[in-house]
Scaffold this motif. Structure first.
Motif, PDB file in Angstrom:
ATOM      1  N   LEU A  92     -18.122  22.633  18.600  1.00 54.92           N
ATOM      2  CA  LEU A  92     -18.780  23.543  19.538  1.00 54.92           C
ATOM      3  C   LEU A  92     -19.865  22.850  20.368  1.00 54.92           C
ATOM      4  CD1 LEU A  92     -19.217  26.615  17.168  1.00 54.92           C
ATOM      5  CD2 LEU A  92     -17.520  26.354  19.004  1.00 54.92           C
ATOM      6  N   ASN A  93     -20.147  21.582  20.009  1.00 54.11           N
ATOM      7  CA  ASN A  93     -21.185  20.811  20.681  1.00 54.11           C
ATOM      8  C   ASN A  93     -22.576  21.440  20.510  1.00 54.11           C
ATOM      9  OD1 ASN A  93     -21.923  18.490  22.083  1.00 54.11           O
ATOM     10  ND2 ASN A  93     -21.943  19.567  24.040  1.00 54.11           N
ATOM     11  N   VAL A  94     -22.837  21.880  19.272  1.00 54.29           N
ATOM     12  CA  VAL A  94     -24.157  22.401  18.905  1.00 54.29           C
ATOM     13  C   VAL A  94     -24.584  21.702  17.615  1.00 54.29           C
ATOM     14  CG1 VAL A  94     -23.753  24.658  19.968  1.00 54.29           C
ATOM     15  CG2 VAL A  94     -23.249  24.351  17.542  1.00 54.29           C
ATOM     16  N   SER A  95     -25.832  21.850  17.232  1.00 50.63           N
ATOM     17  CA  SER A  95     -26.296  21.257  15.975  1.00 50.63           C
ATOM     18  C   SER A  95     -25.785  22.070  14.786  1.00 50.63           C
ATOM     19  CB  SER A  95     -27.825  21.209  15.940  1.00 50.63           C
ATOM     20  OG  SER A  95     -28.359  22.504  15.795  1.00 50.63           O
ATOM     21  N   GLN A  96     -25.795  21.451  13.627  1.00 49.16           N
ATOM     22  CA  GLN A  96     -25.388  22.154  12.403  1.00 49.16           C
ATOM     23  C   GLN A  96     -26.319  23.326  12.147  1.00 49.16           C
ATOM     24  OE1 GLN A  96     -27.213  22.028   9.181  1.00 49.16           O
ATOM     25  NE2 GLN A  96     -25.781  23.567   8.463  1.00 49.16           N
ATOM     26  N   ASN A  97     -27.601  23.149  12.420  1.00 50.93           N
ATOM     27  CA  ASN A  97     -28.567  24.223  12.222  1.00 50.93           C
ATOM     28  C   ASN A  97     -28.269  25.416  13.134  1.00 50.93           C
ATOM     29  OD1 ASN A  97     -31.044  25.336  11.085  1.00 50.93           O
ATOM     30  ND2 ASN A  97     -31.890  25.014  13.125  1.00 50.93           N
ATOM     31  N   THR A  98     -27.921  25.130  14.381  1.00 50.32           N
ATOM     32  CA  THR A  98     -27.572  26.210  15.309  1.00 50.32           C
ATOM     33  C   THR A  98     -26.348  26.960  14.817  1.00 50.32           C
ATOM     34  OG1 THR A  98     -28.531  25.068  17.211  1.00 50.32           O
ATOM     35  CG2 THR A  98     -26.842  26.728  17.687  1.00 50.32           C
ATOM     36  N   TYR A  99     -25.334  26.223  14.370  1.00 50.23           N
ATOM     37  CA  TYR A  99     -24.132  26.892  13.872  1.00 50.23           C
ATOM     38  C   TYR A  99     -24.456  27.746  12.649  1.00 50.23           C
ATOM     39  CZ  TYR A  99     -19.688  28.179  12.180  1.00 50.23           C
ATOM     40  OH  TYR A  99     -18.648  28.957  11.740  1.00 50.23           O
ATOM     41  N   SER A 100     -25.275  27.234  11.760  1.00 51.25           N
ATOM     42  CA  SER A 100     -25.678  28.007  10.582  1.00 51.25           C
ATOM     43  C   SER A 100     -26.343  29.314  11.008  1.00 51.25           C
ATOM     44  CB  SER A 100     -26.644  27.175   9.734  1.00 51.25           C
ATOM     45  OG  SER A 100     -27.160  27.940   8.669  1.00 51.25           O
ATOM     46  N   GLN A 101     -27.153  29.243  12.050  1.00 47.91           N
ATOM     47  CA  GLN A 101     -27.826  30.443  12.534  1.00 47.91           C
ATOM     48  C   GLN A 101     -26.849  31.414  13.197  1.00 47.91           C
ATOM     49  OE1 GLN A 101     -31.337  29.383  14.768  1.00 47.91           O
ATOM     50  NE2 GLN A 101     -32.148  28.173  13.076  1.00 47.91           N
ATOM     51  N   TYR A 102     -25.752  30.914  13.761  1.00 48.87           N
ATOM     52  CA  TYR A 102     -24.702  31.817  14.249  1.00 48.87           C
ATOM     53  C   TYR A 102     -24.114  32.600  13.082  1.00 48.87           C
ATOM     54  CZ  TYR A 102     -24.330  29.338  18.780  1.00 48.87           C
ATOM     55  OH  TYR A 102     -24.558  28.797  20.018  1.00 48.87           O
ATOM     56  N   GLU A 103     -23.783  31.889  11.992  1.00 45.48           N
ATOM     57  CA  GLU A 103     -23.167  32.551  10.832  1.00 45.48           C
ATOM     58  C   GLU A 103     -24.072  33.597  10.213  1.00 45.48           C
ATOM     59  OE1 GLU A 103     -21.655  29.971   7.779  1.00 45.48           O
ATOM     60  OE2 GLU A 103     -19.978  29.301   9.025  1.00 45.48           O
ATOM     61  N   THR A 104     -25.349  33.320  10.178  1.00 40.01           N
ATOM     62  CA  THR A 104     -26.282  34.258   9.545  1.00 40.01           C
ATOM     63  C   THR A 104     -26.803  35.319  10.502  1.00 40.01           C
ATOM     64  OG1 THR A 104     -28.136  32.761   9.958  1.00 40.01           O
ATOM     65  CG2 THR A 104     -27.037  32.583   7.803  1.00 40.01           C
ATOM     66  N   GLY A 105     -26.449  35.186  11.787  1.00 38.34           N
ATOM     67  CA  GLY A 105     -26.859  36.186  12.761  1.00 38.34           C
ATOM     68  C   GLY A 105     -28.262  36.013  13.299  1.00 38.34           C
ATOM     69  N   VAL A 106     -28.900  34.901  12.982  1.00 39.37           N
ATOM     70  CA  VAL A 106     -30.235  34.631  13.510  1.00 39.37           C
ATOM     71  C   VAL A 106     -30.156  34.425  15.019  1.00 39.37           C
ATOM     72  CG1 VAL A 106     -32.166  33.000  13.473  1.00 39.37           C
ATOM     73  CG2 VAL A 106     -31.075  33.694  11.331  1.00 39.37           C
ATOM     74  N   ILE A 107     -29.104  33.720  15.461  1.00 40.31           N
ATOM     75  CA  ILE A 107     -28.847  33.495  16.882  1.00 40.31           C
ATOM     76  C   ILE A 107     -27.594  34.277  17.255  1.00 40.31           C
ATOM     77  CG2 ILE A 107     -28.222  31.799  18.650  1.00 40.31           C
ATOM     78  CD1 ILE A 107     -29.676  29.688  17.047  1.00 40.31           C
ATOM     79  N   SER A 108     -27.638  34.974  18.368  1.00 45.02           N
ATOM     80  CA  SER A 108     -26.471  35.733  18.826  1.00 45.02           C
ATOM     81  C   SER A 108     -25.380  34.787  19.321  1.00 45.02           C
ATOM     82  CB  SER A 108     -26.859  36.674  19.963  1.00 45.02           C
ATOM     83  OG  SER A 108     -27.758  37.644  19.508  1.00 45.02           O
ATOM     84  N   LEU A 109     -24.162  35.139  19.000  1.00 44.29           N
ATOM     85  CA  LEU A 109     -23.014  34.377  19.477  1.00 44.29           C
ATOM     86  C   LEU A 109     -22.780  34.695  20.953  1.00 44.29           C
ATOM     87  CD1 LEU A 109     -20.804  35.162  16.419  1.00 44.29           C
ATOM     88  CD2 LEU A 109     -21.390  32.855  17.129  1.00 44.29           C
ATOM     89  N   THR A 110     -22.591  33.670  21.754  1.00 42.26           N
ATOM     90  CA  THR A 110     -22.290  33.878  23.165  1.00 42.26           C
ATOM     91  C   THR A 110     -20.789  34.090  23.324  1.00 42.26           C
ATOM     92  OG1 THR A 110     -21.934  31.533  23.603  1.00 42.26           O
ATOM     93  CG2 THR A 110     -24.205  32.368  23.859  1.00 42.26           C
ATOM     94  N   ALA A 111     -20.401  34.611  24.467  1.00 43.63           N
ATOM     95  CA  ALA A 111     -18.972  34.817  24.745  1.00 43.63           C
ATOM     96  C   ALA A 111     -18.238  33.487  24.691  1.00 43.63           C
ATOM     97  CB  ALA A 111     -18.788  35.485  26.097  1.00 43.63           C
ATOM     98  N   ASP A 112     -18.824  32.433  25.238  1.00 47.28           N
ATOM     99  CA  ASP A 112     -18.201  31.113  25.242  1.00 47.28           C
ATOM    100  C   ASP A 112     -17.948  30.607  23.825  1.00 47.28           C
ATOM    101  OD1 ASP A 112     -17.302  28.685  26.589  1.00 47.28           O
ATOM    102  OD2 ASP A 112     -19.158  27.766  25.846  1.00 47.28           O
ATOM    103  N   ILE A 113     -18.932  30.744  22.965  1.00 46.31           N
ATOM    104  CA  ILE A 113     -18.792  30.301  21.569  1.00 46.31           C
ATOM    105  C   ILE A 113     -17.743  31.144  20.853  1.00 46.31           C
ATOM    106  CG2 ILE A 113     -19.979  30.141  19.336  1.00 46.31           C
ATOM    107  CD1 ILE A 113     -20.783  27.887  21.220  1.00 46.31           C
ATOM    108  N   LEU A 114     -17.766  32.449  21.056  1.00 44.16           N
ATOM    109  CA  LEU A 114     -16.776  33.322  20.419  1.00 44.16           C
ATOM    110  C   LEU A 114     -15.353  32.954  20.827  1.00 44.16           C
ATOM    111  CD1 LEU A 114     -18.481  36.808  20.574  1.00 44.16           C
ATOM    112  CD2 LEU A 114     -17.715  35.614  18.514  1.00 44.16           C
ATOM    113  N   ILE A 115     -15.148  32.683  22.100  1.00 44.03           N
ATOM    114  CA  ILE A 115     -13.811  32.309  22.574  1.00 44.03           C
ATOM    115  C   ILE A 115     -13.377  30.989  21.948  1.00 44.03           C
ATOM    116  CG2 ILE A 115     -12.514  31.566  24.617  1.00 44.03           C
ATOM    117  CD1 ILE A 115     -14.231  33.683  26.172  1.00 44.03           C
ATOM    118  N   LYS A 116     -14.269  30.015  21.901  1.00 38.86           N
ATOM    119  CA  LYS A 116     -13.942  28.722  21.286  1.00 38.86           C
ATOM    120  C   LYS A 116     -13.594  28.888  19.812  1.00 38.86           C
ATOM    121  CE  LYS A 116     -16.611  25.732  24.339  1.00 38.86           C
ATOM    122  NZ  LYS A 116     -17.750  24.808  24.439  1.00 38.86           N
TER     123      LYS A 116
END
Length: 71
Positions: free
Chosen positions: A24-48
């Motif tokens: 996804l071209n993001v850091s591991q920490n950012t991805y972890s925050q996607y999974e836990t819902g700390v950071i909202s998933l963008t449409a681009d990330i969801l599609i990927k």
């Protein structure tokens, strides 16, 4: 909001967070925050992610337990 299907599918396929984060071209920490819902998933990330796992976006967002895409 934590996304259980997002984490579950990754773990079922034995993919590490750092590997999917690199895809996804993001850091591991950012991805972890996607999974836990700390950071909202963008449409681009969801599609990927949906394309990567070949599942529906609704499945990734826990709106359904059926991972199959509607054709």
């Amino acid at each position: 909001m934590q996304f259980k299907n997002l984490r579950s599918i990754r773990e079922d396929k034995d993919i590490k967070q750092k590997d999917i984060a690199a895809y996804l071209n993001v850091s591991q920490n950012t991805y972890s925050q996607y999974e836990t819902g700390v950071i909202s998933l963008t449409a681009d990330i969801l599609i990927k992610l949906a394309n990567y796992y070949d599942v529906s976006i609704d499945y990734l967002l826990d709106r359904t337990d059926n991972p199959n895409l509607q054709k």
